[in-house]
Scaffold this motif. Structure first.
Motif, PDB file in Angstrom:
ATOM      1  N   ILE A 299       0.836  -1.201   0.000  1.00 37.24           N
ATOM      2  CA  ILE A 299       0.000   0.000   0.000  1.00 37.24           C
ATOM      3  C   ILE A 299       0.872   1.253   0.000  1.00 37.24           C
ATOM      4  N   ALA A 300       1.928   1.241   0.821  1.00 38.84           N
ATOM      5  CA  ALA A 300       2.816   2.404   0.877  1.00 38.84           C
ATOM      6  C   ALA A 300       3.457   2.653  -0.487  1.00 38.84           C
ATOM      7  N   THR A 301       3.902   1.579  -1.133  1.00 37.90           N
ATOM      8  CA  THR A 301       4.520   1.729  -2.445  1.00 37.90           C
ATOM      9  C   THR A 301       3.541   2.356  -3.424  1.00 37.90           C
ATOM     10  N   VAL A 302       2.330   1.827  -3.427  1.00 31.67           N
ATOM     11  CA  VAL A 302       1.326   2.359  -4.350  1.00 31.67           C
ATOM     12  C   VAL A 302       1.105   3.843  -4.084  1.00 31.67           C
ATOM     13  N   VAL A 303       0.962   4.190  -2.811  1.00 32.08           N
ATOM     14  CA  VAL A 303       0.700   5.583  -2.458  1.00 32.08           C
ATOM     15  C   VAL A 303       1.850   6.478  -2.910  1.00 32.08           C
ATOM     16  N   LEU A 304       3.080   6.056  -2.608  1.00 31.82           N
ATOM     17  CA  LEU A 304       4.232   6.895  -2.941  1.00 31.82           C
ATOM     18  C   LEU A 304       4.369   7.060  -4.453  1.00 31.82           C
ATOM     19  N   PHE A 305       4.254   5.946  -5.178  1.00 32.48           N
ATOM     20  CA  PHE A 305       4.409   6.062  -6.634  1.00 32.48           C
ATOM     21  C   PHE A 305       3.270   6.853  -7.265  1.00 32.48           C
ATOM     22  N   SER A 306       2.057   6.691  -6.742  1.00 31.06           N
ATOM     23  CA  SER A 306       0.977   7.481  -7.352  1.00 31.06           C
ATOM     24  C   SER A 306       1.224   8.950  -7.143  1.00 31.06           C
ATOM     25  N   ASN A 307       1.839   9.299  -6.024  1.00 30.24           N
ATOM     26  CA  ASN A 307       2.120  10.717  -5.829  1.00 30.24           C
ATOM     27  C   ASN A 307       3.168  11.220  -6.804  1.00 30.24           C
ATOM     28  N   VAL A 308       4.127  10.372  -7.125  1.00 29.20           N
ATOM     29  CA  VAL A 308       5.081  10.754  -8.163  1.00 29.20           C
ATOM     30  C   VAL A 308       4.345  10.952  -9.483  1.00 29.20           C
ATOM     31  N   VAL A 309       3.472  10.009  -9.782  1.00 33.50           N
ATOM     32  CA  VAL A 309       2.716  10.108 -11.026  1.00 33.50           C
ATOM     33  C   VAL A 309       1.913  11.397 -11.053  1.00 33.50           C
ATOM     34  N   VAL A 310       1.272  11.707  -9.927  1.00 33.03           N
ATOM     35  CA  VAL A 310       0.476  12.930  -9.878  1.00 33.03           C
ATOM     36  C   VAL A 310       1.349  14.147 -10.119  1.00 33.03           C
ATOM     37  N   ASP A 311       2.520  14.177  -9.486  1.00 28.08           N
ATOM     38  CA  ASP A 311       3.418  15.310  -9.680  1.00 28.08           C
ATOM     39  C   ASP A 311       3.808  15.463 -11.141  1.00 28.08           C
ATOM     40  N   VAL A 312       4.153  14.329 -11.750  1.00 21.79           N
ATOM     41  CA  VAL A 312       4.573  14.365 -13.141  1.00 21.79           C
ATOM     42  C   VAL A 312       3.426  14.836 -14.031  1.00 21.79           C
ATOM     43  N   LEU A 313       2.262  14.286 -13.732  1.00 17.02           N
ATOM     44  CA  LEU A 313       1.079  14.646 -14.509  1.00 17.02           C
ATOM     45  C   LEU A 313       0.817  16.137 -14.390  1.00 17.02           C
ATOM     46  N   TYR A 314       0.970  16.623 -13.191  1.00 11.66           N
ATOM     47  CA  TYR A 314       0.741  18.033 -12.916  1.00 11.66           C
ATOM     48  C   TYR A 314       1.703  18.880 -13.758  1.00 11.66           C
ATOM     49  N   ALA A 315       2.961  18.466 -13.729  1.00  6.99           N
ATOM     50  CA  ALA A 315       3.978  19.198 -14.483  1.00  6.99           C
ATOM     51  C   ALA A 315       3.650  19.170 -15.972  1.00  6.99           C
ATOM     52  N   TYR A 316       3.146  18.029 -16.406  1.00  6.70           N
ATOM     53  CA  TYR A 316       2.829  17.858 -17.806  1.00  6.70           C
ATOM     54  C   TYR A 316       1.646  18.731 -18.206  1.00  6.70           C
ATOM     55  N   LEU A 317       0.697  18.831 -17.310  1.00 10.96           N
ATOM     56  CA  LEU A 317      -0.527  19.555 -17.632  1.00 10.96           C
ATOM     57  C   LEU A 317      -0.363  21.069 -17.503  1.00 10.96           C
ATOM     58  N   ASP A 318       0.428  21.485 -16.557  1.00  9.81           N
ATOM     59  CA  ASP A 318       0.535  22.918 -16.307  1.00  9.81           C
ATOM     60  C   ASP A 318       1.716  23.486 -17.084  1.00  9.81           C
ATOM     61  N   PRO A 319       1.428  24.281 -18.089  1.00  9.18           N
ATOM     62  CA  PRO A 319       2.505  24.780 -18.932  1.00  9.18           C
ATOM     63  C   PRO A 319       3.451  25.712 -18.183  1.00  9.18           C
ATOM     64  N   ARG A 320       3.009  26.217 -17.033  1.00  6.84           N
ATOM     65  CA  ARG A 320       3.870  27.151 -16.324  1.00  6.84           C
ATOM     66  C   ARG A 320       4.988  26.433 -15.586  1.00  6.84           C
ATOM     67  N   ILE A 321       4.775  25.144 -15.326  1.00 11.02           N
ATOM     68  CA  ILE A 321       5.802  24.410 -14.581  1.00 11.02           C
ATOM     69  C   ILE A 321       6.713  23.686 -15.537  1.00 11.02           C
TER      70      ILE A 321
END
Lengths: 323, 309, 577
Positions: A299-321
């Motif tokens: 569960i911890a692994t899933v949580v940690l990696f999904s947060n990485v994914v979210v960060d990456v996704l965020y960076a990908y989606l937000d042109p300012r970052i």
């Protein structure tokens, strides 16, 4: 971007190592051993001591730690005390069930939450907005196990629409003539109540985040510009405002994952859904340390990696970052 | 700085605080969410206070140990037991009142500890910067995403049984990062302000700057976060008790729900199943609304954090 | 905006609400068809077995399934509770002079079709001895030699006479040599051999019992089908004509008793294989479709003292406590009548070894009489009060300020019980006892404690005053008395949790263990019970009555026995209606 991902991954690995160590220390600090809690007058003192020795609980602590790390690195999670089976096998049997229930619920909740949040923001101040917001607030703050019990009582007991526990009817699965779609149907039918529970608890938070983020977006210049250009309201809402308002929703998915996972474990327990969350609760109450440890680590692994994914996704989606 | 000037400064600061509070209250009162939330909370507060009364009337109303000598099974509401009795003849209404007390105790103390810890760590991280900052914030990131309920569950399993204060402490240990992140951001911006520089030039020590100059400015923010933490602490304790890992010596709402569920009364005793769940849900809702209202009062631009995990 | 296009790809803007509604409607429509009476028995249970490995799966839930698979040489016949030959062909031939026992085996087959032979019995014995198999080793370690005389005869040689040989050693389930031999060979010289054995998992274990596991969907159900090679099929053993007459059994796993009992009421299962708690009985007693069976258990629920501490080390104190406890009241109020009063550590259901003439403290007295009797015991032992529980006129009053014989105030005594959700009866008994002891001014609190922590505190750390625990399934052989009270067992993790130490008792216990003549052993066990009940390290409280429910309209021929209708005899004899 690549460097950013690598850096975040490295962090996750370090944290996982730390979690492993903390788990190890905690499990050794814990008073007593699992054998001790077997209350069976047939198990004599002599036999119990021998069993403890055989389970490897008497080795020097550093040796145990070394073996433990090595095993984890090689993907050996040990054997469950309770089932005697390799932990990986136990988890492997239950994992698909959790994924099925959990992802279906989260996706449904996100879809409904986002689209209703959009509508609510668009009709701010009107009855629609009020109704949606109140519904979201109330369902979001309901105590999950209680909601689950109420749903069981109403739909399972009173109306007898849905089965109250389990995930399949044995008739369907033992009959060799059953087609795959009948099996799928059977599982879906059993899944309705847990799905409904998780959905109700979750859609509110998506709705609220989407609504407030949408309201913020509407104040932005480009919306004003779009209006000035004479675009239709629907076009502005769906093409200009909504996509940008999605950013906070993406982050909130990451942040609320822990909350969702707690909820998942509770839901699985109430409905006897044979998944990872229920297995963890079971392992914990049966002192099955290797199993509990592995479930938690997963569960911890899933949580940690999904947060990485979210960060990456965020960076990908937000042109300012840009990383 | 001579004595007189220091006194004046303190007084001025105090009256400033008072004015600000009065103003905040005015804004708060205009907010319907806040009003509903506060009313509900006062109601729960009254319940908690009243929880001391029933055991005084008759020992059979003691929520944990008192059993009605004439009732040995769960019975429905009656004049003697307003909400009926549980499976061993204990009064559900008395338990519900005691549950309010436990909820407040758990919620407020866990939240308070989390906020103290979060504020201290957040200020340290923000003020010190550098490696301390990086380490603390990475730790915060990681702890923040962990499912607290499952973590506490593991600990409960390991140590056989947790008493209520250990549970509170555990919750606090896992709920500080949210606070510390915000406090850190605030500290960072404060650090740039001229009055901090002035203090430093005047020769104030680091602890002095942190506690005298930065802390008063981040406290309101920290308190806002406390209302959110209260909810999550209550919910986690209730869930833990529901799963059977609560403190068996305490009557909490989660514990009551567990009793209904485990003793097989959920289909037969609505009068027992409904009240505790309703209370947990309502208290969560009221703290949530209060938090939202305070959010608007303290800083309209602040984003709320809804996660209760 | 740059992001728009990216979003169009990511954002699935489905009419999700409509989808949800559609699923809901369809799911309701597709309620599953009830299966017709196809000769398959459905049993509700709360937990699935640990595994199908006999050596690991020893808990009660595993046992329900494994006891239908692995069979012993002798089995207890449910009416008389006497051992009857099961895999054995006749009663054992025991030669007391040479301590040799010869057992003739029945011609039987394993479920894989191969023959069951003496070699399998010898192999099972060797395995237990070699690996010090938990729960079995103590029953085999006094066996000097076990050998196959011929294909169907086994000879055991004992190194000393042991009473449990007949009742426990010969009732050990037998495993197949063919299946285990290769693993055992492989493990030669391995340090962790036992661990490997316990973790071994067979796809299809070879067994001799009436049913074999056909399909196991983890966490959902276990399907057992009839074993075509079952030796008992059509035979009459112990006066029972055996089937099985059903095609198979489905064990459905329910998470809670609630769900299982509801399933029984709705007819989803035919039998709920578990004790039905008093709370449910009201709702199903009047259900014409459900037939309830009540049977006694071989259980003892008791209050235990820590004799290592004052004031529990004082026998007068313990007797006073025993006098104050009204066991009938506990049965009537807490167990709602479903239980029997216990006066000895052996339940009356054990007709051979139960001693009905042990000291019964305070039996038959009413409340006031109990207080007076306890007051007398305590004051004779030198306890004093500021306000005694009985005044000069002999009237009961509220006692205050109790002091021990050395003049110090009596310290608070804590009774530990399992939490109410684990077992309401024990938790409530603790409460009740607390109230009764306070009547004579003894400061007591009853405190619920999570079960694991409770066991640890009591059994390992010995850090307690009193506790309420119990055993629901004691063996009929009274050998456990030795384990519970022999001084050699008084160490951390040992079974003598009280710290009881009496050389006379120790000697009797050892002697009784080695007495193979039942009548002689009975005398010794009787004496042991008398000593125990006079010194009361444990106060036996009650033995609950087991209530089980079946669908009245589906199957008949259930065999009631000590421990309930859920037994191998029932499942071999029931027939569809």
């Amino acid at each position: 971007m690549k460097r950013f991902i690598i850096k975040r991954m490295a962090q996750v690995v370090v944290v996982l190592f730390l979690i492993l160590t903390v788990l190890f220390v905690l499990f050794r600090l814990a008073p007593g051993d699992p054998v001790e809690r077997m209350v069976d007058p047939n198990l004599t003192l002599e036999e119990a001591e021998h069993l403890v020795e055989q389970l490897g609980l008497k080795e020097p602590i550093l040796t145990q730690y070394g073996i433990y790390l090595k095993n984890f690195a090689m993907g050996h999670f040990g054997h469950s005390f309770h089932y005697g089976q390799p932990v990986a096998e136990v988890i492997w049997e239950k994992l698909p069930n959790t994924i099925l229930l959990f992802t279906t619920a989260v996706i449904l909740a996100a879809l409904v939450g986002v689209s209703w949040g959009k509508i609510a923001a668009w009709s701010k101040g009107k009855w629609k907005d009020l109704a949606f917001t109140v519904a979201a607030l109330v369902t979001h703050t309901l105590f999950l196990p209680w909601l689950a019990l109420l749903l069981v009582w109403f739909f399972g007991y009173r109306l007898e629409w849905f089965p109250i526990t389990g995930m399949m009817s044995e008739e369907v699965w033992l009959d060799p003539d059953t087609a795959w779609w009948q099996k799928a149907w059977d599982v879906g039918y059993h899944m309705m109540l847990p799905l409904l529970t998780l959905f109700l608890i979750h859609f509110g938070s998506y709705l609220l985040v989407m609504r407030s983020s949408m309201l913020d977006t509407l104040k932005e210049d480009y919306i004003v510009t779009a209006r000035a250009k004479g675009l239709s309201e629907k076009a502005i809402r769906n093409r200009h405002a909504a996509p940008n308002a999605m950013l906070p929703v993406v982050t909130s998915v990451g942040l609320s994952l822990a909350f969702s996972i707690n909820g998942g474990a509770l839901t699985e327990t109430v409905f006897s859904w044979p998944g990872i969350g229920r297995e963890l609760v079971f392992a914990v109450s049966h002192n099955d340390y290797p199993l509990a440890q592995a479930c938690f680590l997963l569960i911890a692994t899933v949580v940690l990696f999904s947060n990485v994914v979210v960060d990456v996704l965020y960076a990908y989606l937000d042109p300012r970052i840009r990383y | 700085m001579n004595q007189q000037a220091a006194m004046d400064l303190r007084q001025a600061r105090r009256s400033l605080w008072r004015e600000r509070l009065a103003e905040d209250w005015r804004v708060f009162r205009r907010n319907p969410l806040g009003r509903i939330g506060l009313t509900l909370l006062i109601m729960f507060g009254l319940m908690a206070v009243c929880s001391y009364i029933p055991p005084m009337i008759n020992p059979m109303y003691n929520p944990m140990t008192g059993v009605d000598p004439h009732i040995m099974a769960s019975t429905g509401p009656s004049a003697r037991h307003w909400l009926g009795t549980d499976f061993m003849g204990r009064d559900i209404f008395a338990q519900l009142l005691a549950g309010a007390r436990v909820a407040f105790m758990v919620g407020v103390s866990a939240a308070f500890m989390a906020v103290v810890l979060g504020t201290a760590l957040g200020m340290t991280a923000g003020y010190m910067g550098g490696l301390t900052d990086t380490l603390l914030m990475r730790a915060a990131d990681m702890i923040m995403v962990m499912p607290t309920l499952l973590v506490v569950l593991m600990l409960a399993a390991l140590f056989g049984q947790l008493n209520i204060w250990t549970i509170v402490l555990m919750i606090a240990l896992f709920r500080w990062p949210g606070v510390s992140r915000v406090v850190r951001a605030q500290t960072l911006s404060l650090k740039q302000r001229p009055f901090i520089d002035a203090a430093r030039v005047a020769g104030a020590s680091h602890p002095r700057i942190i506690f005298r100059h930065i802390m008063p400015n981040v406290l309101p923010l920290a308190f806002l976060y406390m209302t959110f933490r209260v909810t999550s602490a209550i919910v986690i304790e209730a869930a833990l008790a529901f799963l059977g890992f609560g403190d068996p010596g305490t009557v909490s709402w989660g514990m009551m729900l567990q009793w209904v569920w485990k003793t097989g009364h959920m289909f037969q005793a609505m009068y027992w199943l409904l009240p505790p769940g309703l209370c947990i849900s309502l208290i969560t809702l009221s703290f949530y609304m209060l938090g939202r209202a305070m959010d608007e009062v303290l800083d309209p631009r602040l984003r709320d954090e809804t996660s209760a995990g | 905006m740059v992001t728009i296009k990216k979003f169009r790809r990511l954002l699935l803007n489905l009419p999700a609400a409509a989808l949800l509604a559609a699923i809901a409607v369809l799911a309701v429509w597709a309620a599953p068809a009830q299966s017709a009476g196809n000769g398959i028995l459905k049993i509700g249970v709360l937990e699935e077995p640990k595994s199908l490995n006999l050596w690991l799966a020893s808990d009660a839930w595993s046992n329900r399934i494994l006891s239908l698979m692995y069979q012993p040489l002798y089995l207890r016949e449910p009416n008389s509770m006497e051992l009857v030959p099961w895999l054995a062909a006749e009663q054992p031939d025991f030669d007391h002079k040479t301590l040799t026992c010869t057992v003739k085996l029945r011609p039987a087959k394993w479920s894989d079709g191969s023959d069951f032979t003496a070699e399998d019995v010898v192999f099972t014995g060797h395995m237990i001895y070699l690996y010090q198999m938990p729960r079995h080793y103590s029953k085999w370690k006094f066996i000097e030699k076990v050998e196959a005389v011929d294909k169907h005869t086994v000879r055991f040689v004992l190194n000393k006479p042991m009473a449990i040989f007949l009742s426990r050693t010969l009732t050990t389930p037998i495993v197949q040599k063919k299946q285990w031999a290769s693993l055992v060979k492989q493990l030669e010289g391995s340090e962790r051999a036992l661990q490997e054995i316990l973790q071994h998992d067979f796809e299809e274990p070879s067994v001799t019992g009436p049913f074999v596991v056909d399909k196991w969907k983890k966490g959902v159900f276990v399907y057992m089908k009839k074993n075509p090679h079952f030796f008992g099929q059509g035979q009459t053993i112990g006066g029972h004509k055996l089937g099985p007459h059903i095609k198979g059994i489905i064990f459905k796993i329910y998470g809670t008793a609630d769900a299982a009992i509801l399933a029984l009421r709705k007819g989803d299962i035919d039998f709920y294989w578990n004790d039905i708690q008093a709370g449910y009985l009201k709702s199903i007693e009047n259900d014409p479709d459900i037939k309830l069976f009540t049977n006694t258990k071989s259980g003892v629920y008791y209050l235990g003292f820590n004799l290592r501490r004052a004031p529990m080390d004082d026998v007068a104190f313990r007797r006073a406590v025993a006098t104050l406890i009204a066991k009938e009241f506990i049965i009537k109020r807490i167990l709602q009548g479903y239980g029997e009063v216990l006066h000895s550590m052996i339940p009356p259901g054990n007709e051979v070894f139960y001693n009905p003439n042990v000291p019964k403290h305070g039996a038959g007295l009413d409340r006031a009489q109990r207080v007076k009797a306890a007051y007398e015991i305590l004051s004779r032992a030198g306890y004093t009060w500021e306000t005694p529980p009985v005044d000069a006129q002999g009237k009961v009053q509220k006692a205050r300020g109790i002091k021990t014989p050395d003049g110090k105030p009596l310290r608070e005594v804590v009774i530990l019980t399992p939490p109410a959700d684990y077992d309401p009866h024990r938790a409530m008994s603790g409460q009740m006892i607390q109230e009764w002891l306070r009547e004579v001014g003894i400061p007591v609190v009853s405190r619920p404690m999570a079960f694991g922590a409770l066991i640890q505190t009591v059994k390992t750390q010995h850090d307690f005053d009193c506790f309420v625990l119990g055993y629901g399934k004691l063996a009929l052989d009274p050998g456990y008395l030795r384990a519970f009270f022999h001084s050699s067992q008084d160490k951390p993790k040992g079974w003598n949790m009280s710290g009881y130490n009496n050389p006379e008792f120790d000697q009797l216990a050892t002697e009784s263990d080695e007495t193979m003549d039942t009548a002689k052993r009975r005398d010794l066990i009787f004496k042991m019970q008398e000593i125990l009940m006079s010194e009361v390290p444990y106060i036996p409280l009650y033995n609950p009555v087991l209530v089980e429910g079946v669908r009245a309209d589906r199957f008949t021929g259930w065999v009631p026995a000590l421990g309930g209708i859920g037994n191998i005899w029932s499942l071999c004899e029931i027939q569809a209606k």
